[in-house]
Scaffold this motif. Structure first.
Motif, PDB file in Angstrom:
ATOM      1  N   GLN A  33     -18.830 -81.759  -4.553  1.00  0.00           N
ATOM      2  CA  GLN A  33     -18.745 -82.126  -5.969  1.00  0.00           C
ATOM      3  C   GLN A  33     -20.007 -81.709  -6.515  1.00  0.00           C
ATOM      4  O   GLN A  33     -19.906 -81.208  -7.783  1.00  0.00           O
ATOM      5  CB  GLN A  33     -18.789 -83.745  -5.893  1.00  0.00           C
ATOM      6  N   ASP A  34     -21.204 -81.386  -5.961  1.00  0.00           N
ATOM      7  CA  ASP A  34     -22.282 -80.800  -6.583  1.00  0.00           C
ATOM      8  C   ASP A  34     -22.123 -79.293  -6.776  1.00  0.00           C
ATOM      9  O   ASP A  34     -22.523 -78.970  -7.654  1.00  0.00           O
ATOM     10  CB  ASP A  34     -23.549 -80.716  -5.230  1.00  0.00           C
ATOM     11  N   GLU A  35     -21.351 -78.846  -5.961  1.00  0.00           N
ATOM     12  CA  GLU A  35     -20.980 -77.129  -6.211  1.00  0.00           C
ATOM     13  C   GLU A  35     -20.170 -77.246  -7.690  1.00  0.00           C
ATOM     14  O   GLU A  35     -20.439 -76.314  -8.305  1.00  0.00           O
ATOM     15  CB  GLU A  35     -20.282 -76.608  -5.164  1.00  0.00           C
ATOM     16  N   ALA A  36     -19.105 -78.012  -7.823  1.00  0.00           N
ATOM     17  CA  ALA A  36     -18.500 -78.186  -9.168  1.00  0.00           C
ATOM     18  C   ALA A  36     -19.604 -78.407 -10.355  1.00  0.00           C
ATOM     19  O   ALA A  36     -19.443 -77.954 -11.190  1.00  0.00           O
ATOM     20  CB  ALA A  36     -17.325 -79.318  -9.039  1.00  0.00           C
ATOM     21  N   ILE A  53     -12.445 -80.951   4.518  1.00  0.00           N
ATOM     22  CA  ILE A  53     -12.956 -82.344   4.017  1.00  0.00           C
ATOM     23  C   ILE A  53     -11.978 -83.334   4.885  1.00  0.00           C
ATOM     24  O   ILE A  53     -12.465 -84.185   5.471  1.00  0.00           O
ATOM     25  CB  ILE A  53     -12.661 -82.540   2.526  1.00  0.00           C
ATOM     26  N   THR A  54     -10.871 -82.883   4.955  1.00  0.00           N
ATOM     27  CA  THR A  54      -9.596 -83.706   5.578  1.00  0.00           C
ATOM     28  C   THR A  54      -9.755 -83.792   6.951  1.00  0.00           C
ATOM     29  O   THR A  54      -9.219 -84.792   7.779  1.00  0.00           O
ATOM     30  CB  THR A  54      -8.256 -83.562   5.033  1.00  0.00           C
ATOM     31  N   ARG A  55     -10.633 -82.794   7.773  1.00  0.00           N
ATOM     32  CA  ARG A  55     -10.930 -82.659   9.038  1.00  0.00           C
ATOM     33  C   ARG A  55     -12.090 -83.117   9.582  1.00  0.00           C
ATOM     34  O   ARG A  55     -12.520 -82.635  10.672  1.00  0.00           O
ATOM     35  CB  ARG A  55     -10.217 -81.307   9.498  1.00  0.00           C
ATOM     36  N   ALA A  56     -13.086 -83.761   8.492  1.00  0.00           N
ATOM     37  CA  ALA A  56     -14.410 -84.042   9.098  1.00  0.00           C
ATOM     38  C   ALA A  56     -14.330 -84.808  10.141  1.00  0.00           C
ATOM     39  O   ALA A  56     -13.661 -85.948  10.131  1.00  0.00           O
ATOM     40  CB  ALA A  56     -15.178 -84.518   7.782  1.00  0.00           C
ATOM     41  N   PRO A  57     -15.143 -84.731  11.241  1.00  0.00           N
ATOM     42  CA  PRO A  57     -15.188 -85.443  12.302  1.00  0.00           C
ATOM     43  C   PRO A  57     -15.486 -86.897  12.356  1.00  0.00           C
ATOM     44  O   PRO A  57     -15.515 -88.043  13.162  1.00  0.00           O
ATOM     45  CB  PRO A  57     -16.165 -84.856  13.228  1.00  0.00           C
ATOM     46  N   SER A  58     -16.353 -87.273  11.214  1.00  0.00           N
ATOM     47  CA  SER A  58     -16.530 -88.935  10.715  1.00  0.00           C
ATOM     48  C   SER A  58     -16.593 -88.953   9.600  1.00  0.00           C
ATOM     49  O   SER A  58     -16.524 -88.185   8.563  1.00  0.00           O
ATOM     50  CB  SER A  58     -17.863 -89.140  11.601  1.00  0.00           C
ATOM     51  N   ALA A  86     -20.436 -86.817   2.918  1.00  0.00           N
ATOM     52  CA  ALA A  86     -21.254 -85.770   2.555  1.00  0.00           C
ATOM     53  C   ALA A  86     -20.740 -84.669   2.189  1.00  0.00           C
ATOM     54  O   ALA A  86     -21.180 -84.037   1.371  1.00  0.00           O
ATOM     55  CB  ALA A  86     -22.368 -85.565   3.909  1.00  0.00           C
ATOM     56  N   LEU A  87     -19.847 -84.096   2.903  1.00  0.00           N
ATOM     57  CA  LEU A  87     -19.236 -83.075   2.345  1.00  0.00           C
ATOM     58  C   LEU A  87     -18.291 -83.158   1.129  1.00  0.00           C
ATOM     59  O   LEU A  87     -18.623 -82.318   0.129  1.00  0.00           O
ATOM     60  CB  LEU A  87     -18.217 -82.541   3.587  1.00  0.00           C
ATOM     61  N   VAL A  88     -17.828 -84.107   1.056  1.00  0.00           N
ATOM     62  CA  VAL A  88     -17.198 -84.570  -0.377  1.00  0.00           C
ATOM     63  C   VAL A  88     -18.418 -84.197  -1.589  1.00  0.00           C
ATOM     64  O   VAL A  88     -18.068 -83.859  -2.573  1.00  0.00           O
ATOM     65  CB  VAL A  88     -16.596 -85.809  -0.694  1.00  0.00           C
TER      66      VAL A  88
END
Lengths: 317, 93
Positions: A72-75, A55-60, A66-68
């Motif tokens: 969160q969906d998976e939780a 998450i902290t290294r996503a390129p944009s 989207a990754l967050v």
């Protein structure tokens, strides 16, 4: 007496009548479901770890939100499933304890490391893609709360797979190095993704009874074949090569033939010796233990509010 | 979660529709139950209103008694409009 109840139960299943929490059910059906649903829940929760790492290294910012949202969906998926398991009389604390002590399994795929950004693409495309195959089948499972949780989950998974595929598509249309990164990721995730469907039908211990109870409706090998058939054309669009020299279209069968899975590796990871098994459990335990004060504080706060409410009521009276 | 009670969650998906059971979750109190329900069940505009009820406050009929409980309605065809025979010329009624 029990025999008659069991016959009635099977007749309901055969007639496609869903089983609901308070209905009579054989003890083994209950136990099988608690095991399967809780392990499914654990998989969602442990599945957040390889992605949380990026998450902290996503390129944009676009990729990051989207990754967050996906994590969160998976939780959320974990919670739907734990709740479904609890309708069968399981206690949430016991389920978590089984995960933390290694008594309960979770999907072995999450014991592989996510070493590059391309892995965020491959996980969405392949791992979520494989999960969708299985979960679409489970929307028709005989146990009502499980089937309903699956409907909700499947609606959300489609975003996961598309965002993963888009990540790879972007890399594949980028520089040569970016394309290589996508290829390397496919090389590492292809076989573990095929292993997600479990042992071959002949080796699968729980399958026959689960099929009779309509907890499962398709065999491991059927689902695996459907996944391969759906995925090969998608790889072609990306322009990267699936790492299997035996993969080829079989006109007669109307399916792709594919090579033998390395079952020694599969069982090794299941038994706890994959690249990340120990780390994943350590991380889950740490998160649970470090969150203890939050859980306690919430209870203390709720009690205090309850007392204040009672006190102000007494004053009015 | 031993100290966090279980709550049943009901969501109204839009004005004009009734609240529908969405599932359950654990929370320390009712305020937290509503916030958790928002995060767990309404991440994609699924609702405009949430009800939370402690699961222990729900009394359910026993599925084993479903037959005798609902039996009285089974033989009362005269409660349905199709029981009454009218000539075609009456049209839709």
């Amino acid at each position: 007496m029990i025999e008659k109840l069991e016959q009635q139960f099977q007749a309901k299943i055969d007639a496609e009548v869903k089983i609901e929490p308070k209905d009579w059910m054989p003890e083994k059906y209950r136990k099988t479901l608690i095991r399967q649903i809780s392990q499914h829940a654990h998989s969602e929760v442990v599945g957040m770890l390889p992605e949380g790492n990026w998450i902290t290294r996503a390129p944009s910012l676009r990729r990051k939100i989207a990754l967050v949202a996906k994590v969160q969906d998976e939780a959320g998926h974990g919670l739907y499933l734990y709740s479904a398991a609890e309708t069968l009389g399981a206690e949430r604390d016991d389920l978590l304890d089984q995960l933390h002590t290694g008594k309960a399994k979770y999907s072995s795929i999450f014991n592989y490391p996510a070493t590059t950004w391309a892995d965020m693409g491959a996980i969405g495309w392949l791992v979520d893609g494989a999960a969708i195959m299985n979960q679409v089948m489970l929307t028709r499972a005989s146990y009502g709360p499980y089937a309903r949780a699956m409907v909700r989950i499947c609606k959300e998974e489609s975003f996961h797979q598309r965002q993963g595929y888009e990540i790879l598509l972007t890399l594949c249309r980028g520089t040569e190095i970016q394309k290589q990164m996508a290829q390397d990721s496919l090389n590492r995730w292809w076989w573990p993704s095929l292993m997600m469907f479990g042992p071959n039908d002949a080796e699968s211990t729980h399958s026959a009874q689960s099929m009779a109870w309509k907890i499962k409706r398709k065999s491991n090998d059927e689902l695996r074949q459907a996944f391969v058939d759906a995925t090969v054309p998608q790889a072609k669009i990306l322009g990267i090569t699936i790492p299997d020299p035996d993969l080829k279209w079989n006109e007669e069968r109307g399916h792709y033939d594919f090579g033998e899975i390395d079952w020694a590796e599969f069982w090794n990871v299941v038994k706890g010796n994959g690249p990340c098994n120990r780390q994943r459990i350590e991380d889950r335990k740490k998160a649970y233990e470090k969150g203890a004060w939050v859980r306690d504080a919430a209870v203390a706060y709720a009690e205090k509010r309850e007392q204040r409410k009672a006190a102000s009521k007494a004053k009015v009276a | 979660m031993k100290n966090w009670p279980l709550w049943e969650i009901f969501v109204r998906s839009k004005a004009g529709l009734s609240h529908k059971h969405f599932g359950s979750l654990h929370a320390a109190d009712e305020a937290m139950a509503i916030e958790n329900a928002r995060d767990v069940y309404c991440r994609r505009n699924e609702g405009v209103s949430i009800w939370v009820v402690k699961s222990e406050h729900i009394t359910a009929s026993d599925p084993a008694d479903a037959d005798p409980l609902f039996e009285p309605a089974k033989d009362k065809v005269y409660r349905h409009p199709t029981f009454y025979v009218l000539p075609d010329e009456v049209g839709h009624m």
